[in-house]
Scaffold this motif. Structure first.
Motif, PDB file in Angstrom:
ATOM      1  N   MET A  70       0.833  -1.202   0.000  1.00 11.64           N
ATOM      2  CA  MET A  70       0.000   0.000   0.000  1.00 11.64           C
ATOM      3  C   MET A  70       0.866   1.250   0.000  1.00 11.64           C
ATOM      4  N   LYS A  98      -5.142  14.019  -3.231  1.00 10.12           N
ATOM      5  CA  LYS A  98      -4.396  13.200  -2.276  1.00 10.12           C
ATOM      6  C   LYS A  98      -5.347  12.524  -1.298  1.00 10.12           C
ATOM      7  N   LYS A 100      -5.539   8.629  -0.619  1.00 11.02           N
ATOM      8  CA  LYS A 100      -5.380   8.010   0.705  1.00 11.02           C
ATOM      9  C   LYS A 100      -6.561   7.116   1.023  1.00 11.02           C
ATOM     10  N   ILE A 123      -6.364   3.861  -0.959  1.00  9.95           N
ATOM     11  CA  ILE A 123      -5.338   2.972  -0.441  1.00  9.95           C
ATOM     12  C   ILE A 123      -5.796   2.336   0.862  1.00  9.95           C
ATOM     13  N   CYS A 129      -8.331  -0.353   0.115  1.00 10.00           N
ATOM     14  CA  CYS A 129      -7.668  -1.517  -0.489  1.00 10.00           C
ATOM     15  C   CYS A 129      -6.904  -2.292   0.563  1.00 10.00           C
ATOM     16  N   GLY A 130      -6.148  -1.549   1.408  1.00  9.81           N
ATOM     17  CA  GLY A 130      -5.335  -2.207   2.412  1.00  9.81           C
ATOM     18  C   GLY A 130      -6.179  -2.970   3.422  1.00  9.81           C
ATOM     19  N   LEU A 142      -9.197  -4.183   2.980  1.00 10.58           N
ATOM     20  CA  LEU A 142      -9.757  -5.369   2.327  1.00 10.58           C
ATOM     21  C   LEU A 142      -8.740  -6.495   2.271  1.00 10.58           C
ATOM     22  N   LEU A 143      -7.507  -6.137   1.839  1.00  8.21           N
ATOM     23  CA  LEU A 143      -6.491  -7.167   1.730  1.00  8.21           C
ATOM     24  C   LEU A 143      -6.188  -7.774   3.098  1.00  8.21           C
ATOM     25  N   LEU A 144      -6.107  -6.913   4.136  1.00  6.85           N
ATOM     26  CA  LEU A 144      -5.767  -7.435   5.453  1.00  6.85           C
ATOM     27  C   LEU A 144      -6.856  -8.358   5.980  1.00  6.85           C
ATOM     28  N   PHE A 184      -8.728 -10.291   4.311  1.00  3.21           N
ATOM     29  CA  PHE A 184      -8.679 -11.597   3.682  1.00  3.21           C
ATOM     30  C   PHE A 184      -7.446 -12.397   4.069  1.00  3.21           C
ATOM     31  N   THR A 185      -6.461 -11.761   4.741  1.00  2.00           N
ATOM     32  CA  THR A 185      -5.327 -12.582   5.149  1.00  2.00           C
ATOM     33  C   THR A 185      -5.708 -13.558   6.244  1.00  2.00           C
ATOM     34  N   PHE A 190     -11.669 -13.515  -3.318  1.00  2.00           N
ATOM     35  CA  PHE A 190     -10.815 -12.345  -3.420  1.00  2.00           C
ATOM     36  C   PHE A 190      -9.868 -12.447  -4.593  1.00  2.00           C
TER      37      PHE A 190
END
Lengths: 144, 274, 505
Positions: free
Chosen positions: A22, B2, B6, B9, B12-13, B15-17, B19-20, C211
């Protein structure tokens, strides 16, 4: 609480790489200077590479090169003997997963190639506009 | 802008976290990634290819087709930098020369240049004083770097190494020469034409080995078809085939690294570098 | 020999690219000839493979390096890939032959490197279409992207910036795709597409697979310029030279649509994509927005090339929306539109190249009076324009017909309305261009003398057509539009029918 904490800790490596990803993505989107954007792109790609490599790790395992204990007869008799020796029980859990490493060798090279082309384009932009700051370039485009 | 960046990001971050949580644990030997396909490679690499380094055997034999295109990618980058940047400078407006005994700098216009003069030394526009220590030290180290690069290429079968790693080392040695002396000295010893032709030759060794296997009747890149050429059995032919393509990769990567450096550092003009 | 065709179609262009790059340093005429020969040979290979797949009905499987299944990389040529391969090689060859003069003038001393990048671009597309391995797709995608960035960056003074923007967005797209493949690998442990298609239906509930699907699809949408990540396309394609635009514009977005179809249908099986996930409605909405946005933006452009690029964005919306309708008619329409749109875009960009060569300018007003001056070229351009609008018997009509039928069957009338709206807008666009070309007098220095007394005597102007080398490939491309239209039914029943899995109604 304990279980959540241990859950997070067990997958902490993925979280680190996602944060790194990110950071790179933010630099690509929000920074003004073209070179900083290119650096952000490199960070983004490197984070993906680290992410993939961490998939292959097995606790307590060693690098994926088969250990052969060199003894006089193995060296003397050549490959057939080596193949025969290696047939007995290669412990899969003893070696980490080699496939992500192979894939990421390719990804590293692709990243370097993209970096080279991006820098060449940035040099051309600099030669045309005299600056690598995006707002100054937009100003020149609007007026000129 | 900006703020929007922000927010995107952050979303997105997060969402990714989230799914971890579904990932297998770090270092778990029973994850699907480690149990589905990789055990075949680990257990069968010696009997299929006689190469103990599993990464090399997967890279150059099982998934050798991918590696051929990876080498093509690096060739594409070299060609792209050349195509985008390279300009011929037939007429130069002026050059700078330095008179060695007195230290006086001359700016010569037009075509009258003292070539190969003992007392006049050509300078770059951004000239830094000639450093004796750096240039002599680098001259001493470079041969050892090159020998190490050859070692890394040749020992890809038994220790970490291979074509890419050795090629980058070799290319780095020439780039070190270009940085410590001057770009013109490096171009004189390893010209751009050499770099371009060598890069093409490297990829040709790789693709040519595959085509050779095709001519011998087997599938593309099936090195065991080359057994009659090498004179031993099919398994060792695979091992030798891997070595051949690794050499091709090393040659290509060396040449392209140097070519890209020449074009980028001089912005295509190749008369003055870093 | 036919056993090795899937390898030959890639090896021939790859080796030819190497010879081209090498011979560029020795001889300046050789690269172009080697390039044309190699691309024509791969076109023959593609046609032979298509004939074989259609007559035998089974897909060709080729194991690279002799290893089967998930251990090695496998190439699978089925109906869909064979069809797209023919399209890729045909477009590439035609464009190279047609633009010979522009290459000679623009890249005088770098012909070797340019032709090598051209062939590598095509070889990457061929590999992307034929491969059966998810990671191999990424490597080839990067070859296509890198040569694309270089080819686009060579244009006029604004081209490097446009290409750099394209580079940033393209890298984000490709890296997202790579991340998606990584998620799939974590979840299943394999990279082979056929094996993924077996494992995924067993794990439909997994959040990882969901995902992975989202991320792969996002990456592909960035690469095919769907709204809202379409920003790179208009600038990049309009600033490129005519030869680069003629190669990249017809092919990149269409092959990316093909990859999306391949991933959604073959890897994530139709039961998962259309049945289990509830995302189709949202994506069709996104496609509708893309179509409307592309059409409206094209209306606002004065530059002919930029107008064409916005039309490309709208066409991508057709294909994505048609595919995600989920029924057989919609998917057939989307696949048919891949072929038709590649042909249409090639014809349009070749025409734009001829106009720019002739008049030197790119805006609408430069087309004045070209109907009289270059009748054959304008005839071809009219054909291409009518095809974009969707007038029978050109091919554009038939793919739109399938898409509209699919929309009606799925009950998505918003999509049908968007298609009709876009056709109307295209009609306005092109008839405006035809009007300028037909009714306005030709603005040229040597016609001022003759125009004093001959306003209505169009015959007094001499016909000065484009050179034959440019004209004949362009006319071949335009006539293909009619041929494709007349044979649409045959193509659908013999080829596309088998490309769609039997589960889809």
């Amino acid at each position: 609480m304990e279980s959540i904490f241990s859950l997070v800790l067990a997958k902490a490596n993925y979280a680190v790489y996602i944060i790194l990803m990110m950071v790179g993505l933010y630099a690509m989107i929000a920074k003004n200077n073209l070179i900083k954007k290119i650096v952000g792109m490199t960070i983004f790609q490197t984070a993906i590479i680290l992410f993939y490599v961490s998939i292959g790790y097995k606790r307590g395992a060693t690098i994926p090169i088969l250990e052969h204990h060199a003894s006089p007869e193995t060296v003397a008799h050549g490959a057939e003997k080596m193949a025969a020796h290696a047939m007995d029980a290669v412990d899969v859990a003893h070696y980490i997963n080699p496939l992500p490493h192979v894939l990421m060798l390719t990804a590293i090279v692709v990243g370097v190639a993209t970096l080279g082309v991006a820098l060449a384009l940035a040099i051309k932009v600099y030669n045309t506009y005299g600056t690598v700051e995006e707002d100054e370039i937009n100003q020149q485009l609007r007026s000129g | 802008m900006k703020i929007l960046g922000k927010l995107t990001i952050l979303l997105c971050g997060v969402l990714l976290l989230v799914f971890t949580m579904e990932f297998p644990d770090w270092g778990d030997p029973d994850s699907p990634a480690s149990t589905h396909l990789s055990p075949y490679f680990i257990q069968h690499t010696m009997e299929d290819t006689a190469v103990p380094n599993i990464v090399t055997s997967v890279l150059a034999d099982y998934r050798g087709y991918d590696t051929m295109f990876e080498t093509t990618v690096i060739l594409t980058a070299g060609l792209a930098c050349f195509l985008l940047l390279r300009i011929e400078r037939k007429k130069v407006p002026h050059r700078y020369y330095r008179h060695e005994p007195t230290g006086v700098t001359l700016r010569m216009e037009g075509d009258k240049f003292p070539r190969n003069s003992a007392v006049f030394q050509r300078m770059d526009a951004n000239w830094v004083p000639y450093d004796f220590v750096i240039s002599r030290t680098c001259r001493l180290i470079i041969p050892f770097i090159q020998i190490f690069a050859l070692y890394v290429v040749a020992h890809g079968h038994h220790s970490p190494g291979g074509g890419f790693q050795g090629g980058v080392l070799m290319g780095a040695s020439v780039i070190l020469f270009a940085i410590s002396h001057s770009l013109r000295a490096a171009i004189k010893s390893f010209s751009e034409k050499t770099a371009a032709l060598l890069s093409v030759t490297g990829v040709f060794i790789y693709a040519g080995t595959g085509a050779l296997c095709l001519i011998f009747g087997e599938v593309f890149l099936n090195y065991s078809a080359l057994a009659p050429l090498f004179g031993n059995d099919r398994i060792m032919a695979r091992s030798h085939g891997i070595l051949m393509v690794e050499i091709g990769v090393a040659v290509a990567v060396t040449a392209v690294m140097i070519w890209i450096y020449y074009n980028l550092s001089s912005a295509g003009k190749q008369d003055e570098g870093l | 020999m036919t056993r090795h065709l899937p390898a030959l179609i890639i090896v021939i262009p790859l080796l030819a690219a190497l010879f081209t790059a090498g011979s560029g340093w020795i001889n300046q005429k050789a690269p172009f000839r080697i390039a044309v020969a190699a691309l024509f040979l791969s076109f023959i290979c593609a046609v032979l493979m298509l004939i074989q797949v259609v007559t035998t009905g089974i897909a060709m499987e080729y194991r690279m390096a002799g290893w089967a299944g998930p251990m090695g990389i496998v190439y699978i040529i089925d109906h869909l890939s064979a069809l797209v391969l023919v399209v890729i090689t045909a477009v590439s060859t035609l464009n190279l032959v047609a633009q010979k003069k522009s290459i000679r003038t623009e890249f005088n001393d770098k012909e070797g490197a340019f032709n090598a990048l051209y062939i590598l671009f095509t070889a990457g597309l061929i590999g992307m279409t034929a491969t059966g391995d998810a990671f191999n797709l990424y490597v080839l995608l990067e070859i296509v992207s890198l040569s694309g960035y270089a080819l686009i960056g060579l244009g006029n003074s604004r081209a490097p910036l446009a290409s750099l923007n394209y580079l940033f967005l393209g890298t984000i797209g490709a890296t997202f795709y790579l991340l998606g493949v990584g998620y799939l690998y974590i979840a299943t442990g394999t990279l082979n597409m056929a094996e993924l298609a077996i494992i995924i239906p067993q794990n439909m509930e997994s959040g990882l697979i969901l995902f992975a699907f989202i991320i792969c699809l996002t990456g592909l949408f960035v690469k095919m310029a769907m709204f809202p990540v379409h920003g790179w396309l208009p600038e990049a394609y309009s600033q490129a030279t005519s030869v680069s635009a003629g190669l990249i514009a017809p092919l990149t977005t269409k092959v990316t649509v093909y990859i999306m179809i391949r991933i959604c249908m073959t890897v994530f099986t139709p039961e998962y994509t259309f049945g289990h996930l509830d995302i189709s409605g949202f994506i069709v909405l996104l496609a509708i927005v893309t179509i409307v946005f592309g059409s409206l933006s094209a209306l606002a452009q004065k530059n002919v090339k930029k107008m064409l690029t916005y039309i490309i964005i709208a066409e991508v919306g057709y294909m994505v929306g048609g595919f995600f309708l989920g029924n057989r008619l919609g998917i057939s329409g989307a696949i048919l539109h891949i072929i038709n749109d590649a042909a249409m875009t090639l014809a349009l960009f070749l025409a734009a190249g001829i106009f720019i060569w002739k008049t030197g300018g790119e805006s609408r007003s430069d087309l004045k009076g070209l109907f009289a001056k270059m009748p054959f070229t304008m005839a071809g351009f009219v054909l291409a324009g009518l095809s974009v609008v969707g007038v029978p018997p050109t091919c554009g009509f038939f793919s739109k017909w399938y898409l509209i039928s699919g929309g009606i069957q799925a009950g998505n009338f918003l999509f049908v309305a968007a298609l009709i709206f876009s056709s109307l807008v295209n009609a306005v666009l092109f008839f405006r261009l035809f009007e300028i070309a037909f009714f306005e007098p030709f603005a040229d220095a040597d016609s001022h003398g003759s125009s004093h007394g001959s306003h209505t005597h169009v015959g007094a102007l001499t016909i000065k057509e484009a050179p034959l080398g440019m004209l004949i490939p362009f006319l071949i491309a335009s006539l293909t539009l009619i041929v494709l239209g007349l044979y649409s039914g045959t193509i659908v029943t013999n080829i596309i029918q088998f490309a769609i899995p039997t589960g889809v109604i």
